[in-house]
Motif scaffolding. Structure first.
Motif, short mmCIF file in Angstrom:
data_model
loop_
_atom_site.label_atom_id
_atom_site.label_comp_id
_atom_site.label_asym_id
_atom_site.label_seq_id
_atom_site.Cartn_x
_atom_site.Cartn_y
_atom_site.Cartn_z
N ALA A 163 1.14 -0.59 -0.09
CA ALA A 163 0.24 0.27 -0.48
C ALA A 163 0.72 1.46 -0.30
CB ALA A 163 -1.08 0.06 0.72
N TYR A 164 1.63 1.42 0.75
CA TYR A 164 3.05 2.69 0.79
C TYR A 164 3.29 2.83 0.04
CZ TYR A 164 5.53 6.43 3.11
OH TYR A 164 5.48 7.58 4.17
N HIS A 165 3.38 1.10 -0.81
CA HIS A 165 5.27 1.98 -1.91
C HIS A 165 3.89 2.13 -3.32
CE1 HIS A 165 7.64 -0.88 -5.00
NE2 HIS A 165 7.78 0.58 -4.94
N LYS A 166 2.48 1.63 -3.29
CA LYS A 166 1.62 2.35 -4.48
C LYS A 166 1.58 4.05 -3.92
CE LYS A 166 -2.95 1.32 -6.54
NZ LYS A 166 -4.45 0.61 -5.97
N PHE A 167 1.56 4.21 -2.81
CA PHE A 167 1.25 5.55 -2.72
C PHE A 167 2.67 6.13 -3.57
CE2 PHE A 167 3.26 9.16 0.05
CZ PHE A 167 1.98 9.87 -0.49
N LEU A 168 3.79 6.07 -2.39
CA LEU A 168 4.75 5.99 -3.23
C LEU A 168 5.37 6.60 -4.89
CD1 LEU A 168 7.48 4.98 -0.27
CD2 LEU A 168 6.90 6.79 -0.87
N GLN A 169 4.88 4.95 -5.84
CA GLN A 169 4.93 5.29 -7.39
C GLN A 169 4.17 6.04 -7.67
OE1 GLN A 169 4.26 1.26 -6.98
NE2 GLN A 169 5.96 0.45 -7.82
N LYS A 170 3.10 6.37 -6.82
CA LYS A 170 2.14 7.25 -7.34
C LYS A 170 2.05 8.69 -7.60
CE LYS A 170 -1.27 8.80 -4.66
NZ LYS A 170 -3.08 8.47 -4.01
N THR A 171 3.06 9.21 -6.67
CA THR A 171 3.50 10.93 -6.22
C THR A 171 4.54 10.76 -6.89
OG1 THR A 171 3.86 9.93 -4.29
CG2 THR A 171 1.95 10.74 -4.56
N LEU A 172 5.53 10.06 -6.53
CA LEU A 172 7.25 10.23 -7.03
C LEU A 172 7.41 9.93 -8.31
CD1 LEU A 172 8.58 8.44 -3.48
CD2 LEU A 172 8.51 11.43 -3.83
#
Length: 340
Positions: A163-172
Motif C-alpha cells: 500500500a505504501y509502495h503504491k502511494f510512493l509510485q503514484k506520487t514520486l
C-alpha cells in the motif's frame, strides 16, 4: 649484620617483591585491555565505515545539504522547517533523508511544495499507506501459516508494504535522476549488515526500504539484498551528508526528548516498545547530531508515532516552523555558501 639491619633488609626485599607482583599484575591487565585473545573487536561489525556509498552516485553541488531524520509522524515538523527555509530564500543543494525524512525529502525533491506535502498528511494518504492491512494480517497470522505450506515462508513482517509502495509510485518519479533537487536515502542492508546511502535507480522502492521498520514491514529487496529502515544505523543522516561531501549540513531532528515517565505506562506493550525505541534513537542520534553545522530540533514530544488528528498535524508543523525561525540567523549565514 645487626638485627635492625636484617629487619630493614627483609622489609626492603618484601617491598621489592610486592612491587614486582604489582608490575606483573599491571602487565597482565594491559595485555587484556589491548583486545580479546580469540578475535579482534573489528569482528563485531562489517562496517569499516559508518555509511557505505557503493550504491550512490556523486552529487554535482554540495555546499549546503539538508539532512532529514526519521521519527514517523513526528517528522511532520519537517514540513514547517521547509516552509521557513522557502520563506527566507534558503535553497539546499541536496537533501538526504531517513525513514519519514526520506518520504518528506523525496516528495520535496520531486517538486511538491510544503503545503502539498502537508495535504498528503491531512488526507491521511501517508498514514493509511503505512498501516493499511496490518491489523488484518496480525489477526489472520495463524491461518497464514497453513498457506505457507503451499506458497513457502515469506520474509518476516506483518506489513508487506504494498500500500505504501503504491502511494510512493503514484506520487514520486520512478528514478532518482528525475528529482528536481539531488536526493539520497539511507537504508540498512539486512543481508550485509551495512548502513547504505542510495541515490540511483528506483526511487519509490528505495524510500519504501528506508521506511521499512523491522518486523512491522517485510524487508524490501533491492539488487538481491534485503533492506530495512535506515534508522537502525543513521536515524539522523548527518554522516550520510558528510559522505556526500557536504560543506555545510542543516539537520532536522524529530526525536522525542527522554524524560521521566510514570511506571503505569509500562503496563502497555505498545507504550513500552515506543519508550525503548525512543531511548535507542536518542542515544544513536546524540552522536550524529554533532556533525550538523545547524541543528533544528522541534519540540514534538507530544506527537504520536502515527496520528491522523488535524490538531497533531498542525502542532507538529508549527513546532517545525518555530524551531526553524529560532535558527534563522545561522540559516541566513548559510544562504550564500558557494556563491562567488
Amino acid at each position: 649484620m645487626g638485627c635492625a639491619d636484617a629487619a630493614y633488609s627483609n622489609s626492603g626485599e618484601r617491598q621489592a617483591t610486592h612491587q614486582e607482583a604489582q608490575d606483573a599484575l599491571q602487565s597482565s591487565l594491559d595485555k587484556r585491555i589491548q583486545g580479546p585473545s580469540n578475535r579482534p573487536a573489528d569482528a563485531l561489525t562489517p562496517n569499516e565505515k559508518e555509511i557505505h556509498t557503493d550504491k550512490a552516485s556523486p552529487i554535482p553541488k554540495k555546499d549546503l545539504v539538508l539532512a532529514l531524520g526519521g521519527g514517523a509522524c513526528k517528522g511532520m515538523a519537517q514540513i514547517g522547517v521547509l516552509k521557513e527555509l522557502e520563506r527566507n530564500g534558503i535553497k539546499c543543494d541536496a537533501i538526504v533523508g531517513t525513514s519519514m525524512g526520506a518520504t518528506i525529502g523525496a516528495l520535496y525533491s520531486a517538486g511538491y511544495s510544503p503545503d502539498e506535502i502537508e495535504k498528503f498528511f491531512r488526507d491521511h494518504e501517508i498514514q493509511e499507506g503505512l498501516q493499511k492491512g496490518t491489523v488484518i494480517r496480525i489477526f489472520t497470522w495463524p491461518f497464514r501459516v497453513w498457506a505457507q505450506i503451499f506458497k513457502g515462508k515469506p520474509y518476516a513482517g506483518f506489513n508487506d508494504g504494498k500500500a505504501y509502495h503504491k502511494f510512493l509510485q503514484k506520487t514520486l518519479p520512478s528514478d532518482f535522476s528525475d528529482c528536481k533537487i539531488p536526493f539520497s536515502v539511507v537504508a540498512t542492508n539486512l543481508t550485509t549488515g551495512k548502513v547504505e546511502l542510495l541515490n540511483r535507480g528506483d526511487l519509490p522502492t528505495a524510500v519504501l526500504a528506508s521506511n521499512a521498520v523491522p518486523m512491522f514491514f517485510k524487508p524490501v529487496e533491492i539488487d538481491g539484498d534485503l533492506y530495512v529502515d535506515g534508522g537502525l544505523g543513521a536515524n539522523l543522516p548527518t554522516k550520510a551528508a558528510e559522505a556526500l561531501g557536504a560543506k555545510k549540513i542543516i539537520a532536522v531532528l524529530v526525536d522525542g526528548a527522554i524524560k521521566p515517565v510514570s511506571n503505569e505506562r509500562f503496563k502497555s506493550n505498545r507504550s513500552t516498545i515506543y519508550r525503548v525505541v525512543d531511548i535507542l534513537l536518542a542515544n544513536l542520534d546524540k552522536d550524529h547530531l554533532r556533525d550538523a553545522d545547524i541543528l533544528i530540533y522541534p519540540n514534538v514530544d507530544d506527537i504520536g508515532a502515527i496520528t491522523v488528528k488535524d490538531e497533531d498535524i498542525s502542532k507538529a508543523i508549527e513546532a517545525g516552523r518555530k524551531a526553524a525561525i529560532d535558527a534563522i540567523p545561522k540559516l541566513i549565514m548559510c544562504k550564500d555558501i558557494g556563491k562567488p
